[in-house]
Design a protein around this motif. Structure first.
Motif, mmCIF file in Angstrom:
data_model
loop_
_atom_site.group_PDB
_atom_site.id
_atom_site.type_symbol
_atom_site.label_atom_id
_atom_site.label_comp_id
_atom_site.label_asym_id
_atom_site.label_seq_id
_atom_site.Cartn_x
_atom_site.Cartn_y
_atom_site.Cartn_z
ATOM 1 N N VAL A 1 42.047 49.462 39.853
ATOM 2 C CA VAL A 1 40.722 48.830 39.796
ATOM 3 C C VAL A 1 40.614 47.941 38.560
ATOM 4 C CG1 VAL A 1 38.246 49.268 39.541
ATOM 5 C CG2 VAL A 1 39.614 50.667 41.106
ATOM 6 N N GLY A 2 41.007 48.470 37.414
ATOM 7 C CA GLY A 2 40.875 47.742 36.150
ATOM 8 C C GLY A 2 41.664 46.448 36.095
ATOM 9 N N ASP A 3 42.784 46.413 36.806
ATOM 10 C CA ASP A 3 43.621 45.210 36.816
ATOM 11 C C ASP A 3 42.894 44.008 37.406
ATOM 12 O OD1 ASP A 3 46.249 43.784 36.647
ATOM 13 O OD2 ASP A 3 45.982 43.736 38.826
ATOM 14 N N LYS A 4 41.915 44.249 38.247
ATOM 15 C CA LYS A 4 41.192 43.144 38.891
ATOM 16 C C LYS A 4 40.044 42.602 38.043
ATOM 17 C CE LYS A 4 43.757 44.366 42.282
ATOM 18 N NZ LYS A 4 44.319 45.520 41.592
ATOM 19 N N MET A 5 39.713 43.266 36.970
ATOM 20 C CA MET A 5 38.586 42.864 36.128
ATOM 21 C C MET A 5 38.949 41.660 35.255
ATOM 22 S SD MET A 5 36.364 44.943 37.025
ATOM 23 C CE MET A 5 36.356 46.394 38.025
ATOM 24 N N GLN A 6 37.961 40.822 34.999
ATOM 25 C CA GLN A 6 38.170 39.624 34.182
ATOM 26 C C GLN A 6 38.640 39.968 32.778
ATOM 27 O OE1 GLN A 6 37.999 36.442 34.990
ATOM 28 N NE2 GLN A 6 37.414 36.791 37.105
ATOM 29 N N MET B 1 42.748 37.641 42.149
ATOM 30 C CA MET B 1 42.351 38.984 42.569
ATOM 31 C C MET B 1 43.050 39.367 43.879
ATOM 32 S SD MET B 1 38.598 40.650 43.213
ATOM 33 C CE MET B 1 38.041 40.454 41.546
ATOM 34 N N ALA C 1 40.555 42.392 31.869
ATOM 35 C CA ALA C 1 41.844 43.089 31.828
ATOM 36 C C ALA C 1 42.818 42.298 30.953
ATOM 37 C CB ALA C 1 42.405 43.249 33.231
#
Length: 161
Positions: free
Chosen positions: A68-73, A140, A75
């Motif tokens: 999930v965290g990998d998709k956050m801006q 993403m 990251a």
């Protein structure tokens, strides 16, 4: 000195590649397998914790959070110092464990797993950037594709361990 590649060599390298793609992917696979099928060579060693079902569950939660965290801006880049250190450590730990479980020198497995993680981190970063640039696919979406590859490869590797 015998430098012939062994099954343990391939497994350590494959786990390192997974760690380079997603830091927790390799420990998820290894802890899942060894918590259900313990190795006598890991018993009473510093690596015995990987044979614990609680360890397996903790790594799975961390792995899911990473997906999930990998998709956050916000990251961080996988090739930033912290990310590389974590990926190297993950690959090295898993490589050492595989070698120890195969009654071989853990240090060699750690080098193989750690080096594969670093190579994979950079290789996947360049592949992801290039794919996005050439196709216009949002990062993403490419990240989600990478997740699917990691999960599929991890599942296949777990069946081989």
């Amino acid at each position: 000195m015998n430098l012939k590649p062994t099954r343990a060599f391939g497994q350590a390298a494959a786990l390192g590649v997974l760690a380079g793609m997603r830091t927790f992917a390799a420990p998820v696979v290894l802890s899942h397998v060894y918590s259900r099928h313990p190795s006598k060579y890991l018993k009473k060693t510093p690596y015995a914790f990987m044979q614990n079902i609680t360890t397996s569950k903790v790594f799975k939660v961390l792995g899911a959070g990473e997906l999930v965290g990998d998709k956050m801006q916000f990251a961080p880049k996988r090739t930033a110092a912290g990310g590389l250190i974590g990926r190297f450590a993950s690959g090295a730990l898993c490589g050492a464990i595989i070698f120890k479980a195969n009654h071989r020198q853990p240090f060699i497995g750690a080098i193989i797993g750690g080096a594969a993680a670093i190579g994979s981190a950079f290789g996947c970063m360049f592949l992801r950037l290039s794919l996005g640039k050439r196709t216009g696919i949002p990062d993403m979406a490419i990240g989600a594709l990478e997740d699917a590859i990691v999960i599929s490869a991890g599942t296949a590797l777990a069946k081989q361990l």
